[in-house]
Design a protein around this motif. Sequence first.
Motif, short mmCIF file in Angstrom:
data_model
loop_
_atom_site.label_atom_id
_atom_site.label_comp_id
_atom_site.label_asym_id
_atom_site.label_seq_id
_atom_site.Cartn_x
_atom_site.Cartn_y
_atom_site.Cartn_z
N LEU A 133 0.83 -1.20 0.00
CA LEU A 133 0.00 0.00 0.00
C LEU A 133 0.87 1.25 0.00
O LEU A 133 2.02 1.22 0.41
N HIS A 134 0.28 2.36 -0.43
CA HIS A 134 0.96 3.64 -0.33
C HIS A 134 1.24 3.96 1.14
O HIS A 134 0.39 3.70 2.01
N ALA A 135 2.40 4.51 1.42
CA ALA A 135 2.72 5.01 2.76
C ALA A 135 2.22 6.45 2.82
O ALA A 135 2.72 7.32 2.12
N CYS A 136 1.22 6.69 3.63
CA CYS A 136 0.61 8.04 3.70
C CYS A 136 1.08 8.84 4.90
O CYS A 136 0.80 10.03 4.98
N ASP A 137 1.77 8.21 5.83
CA ASP A 137 2.22 8.91 7.05
C ASP A 137 3.71 9.20 6.98
O ASP A 137 4.46 8.55 6.24
N GLY A 192 -0.47 -1.10 -5.01
CA GLY A 192 -0.97 -1.99 -3.98
C GLY A 192 -2.13 -2.85 -4.45
O GLY A 192 -2.72 -2.62 -5.51
N TYR A 193 -2.42 -3.85 -3.63
CA TYR A 193 -3.48 -4.80 -3.93
C TYR A 193 -4.28 -5.09 -2.68
O TYR A 193 -3.74 -5.13 -1.58
N LEU A 194 -5.56 -5.34 -2.88
CA LEU A 194 -6.44 -5.82 -1.82
C LEU A 194 -6.85 -7.23 -2.20
O LEU A 194 -7.28 -7.47 -3.33
N LEU A 199 -7.11 8.72 1.02
CA LEU A 199 -7.40 7.57 0.17
C LEU A 199 -6.08 6.91 -0.22
O LEU A 199 -5.20 7.56 -0.79
N ILE A 200 -5.94 5.63 0.10
CA ILE A 200 -4.77 4.87 -0.33
C ILE A 200 -5.03 4.31 -1.73
O ILE A 200 -4.16 4.36 -2.59
N GLY A 201 -6.23 3.79 -1.94
CA GLY A 201 -6.61 3.26 -3.25
C GLY A 201 -8.01 2.70 -3.20
O GLY A 201 -8.56 2.47 -2.12
N GLN A 202 -8.59 2.48 -4.38
CA GLN A 202 -9.93 1.92 -4.42
C GLN A 202 -10.07 0.97 -5.60
O GLN A 202 -9.28 1.01 -6.55
N ALA A 203 -11.10 0.13 -5.53
CA ALA A 203 -11.39 -0.83 -6.58
C ALA A 203 -12.89 -1.09 -6.58
O ALA A 203 -13.57 -0.88 -5.58
#
Length: 142
Positions: free
Chosen positions: A4-8, A114-116, A73-77
């Motif tokens: 995942l994206h590192a947002c912090d 990233g992937y979920l 938002l890190i990501g969506q699908a």
Amino acid sequence: AEDLHACDSNGLSDPYVSIRVLEGGKTTKYKTKIIKKSINPVWNKSFEIKVASLKTKIIIKVQDYDMFSSNDLIGQANLDLSALNSSSSSSSSSSPNDDLIKLPLQNAELGDKGYLYLRASLEGLPRSDDGKNNDLSSATTT
């Protein structure tokens, strides 16, 4: 989820998953717990989501929790139930990972990364998409 994206500022995120089910002008929401300081979280959370049609829109977002500002938002699908229906009816293997769905996460601002991973099954499907008795059950985010 993975990569995942590192947002912090610590190079990690505090991710959680939110699921929105859009059907017939109504929105139903589901949410996992927050996993602190991770870019490869595992939730092991199950939801039973009842839908009336394979055309129901299911939007899955992975977000970064922020205590003092708005969440990122890190990501969506999107989960395509009709694709799930065709793959589940044609699968004859019994491996436990056969039903694992890998959804690439999209983010227009940060870039796709990233992937979920989730498992989903359809139960009680009608012979045609006539809107009766469709259940998406055991949708598990991992």
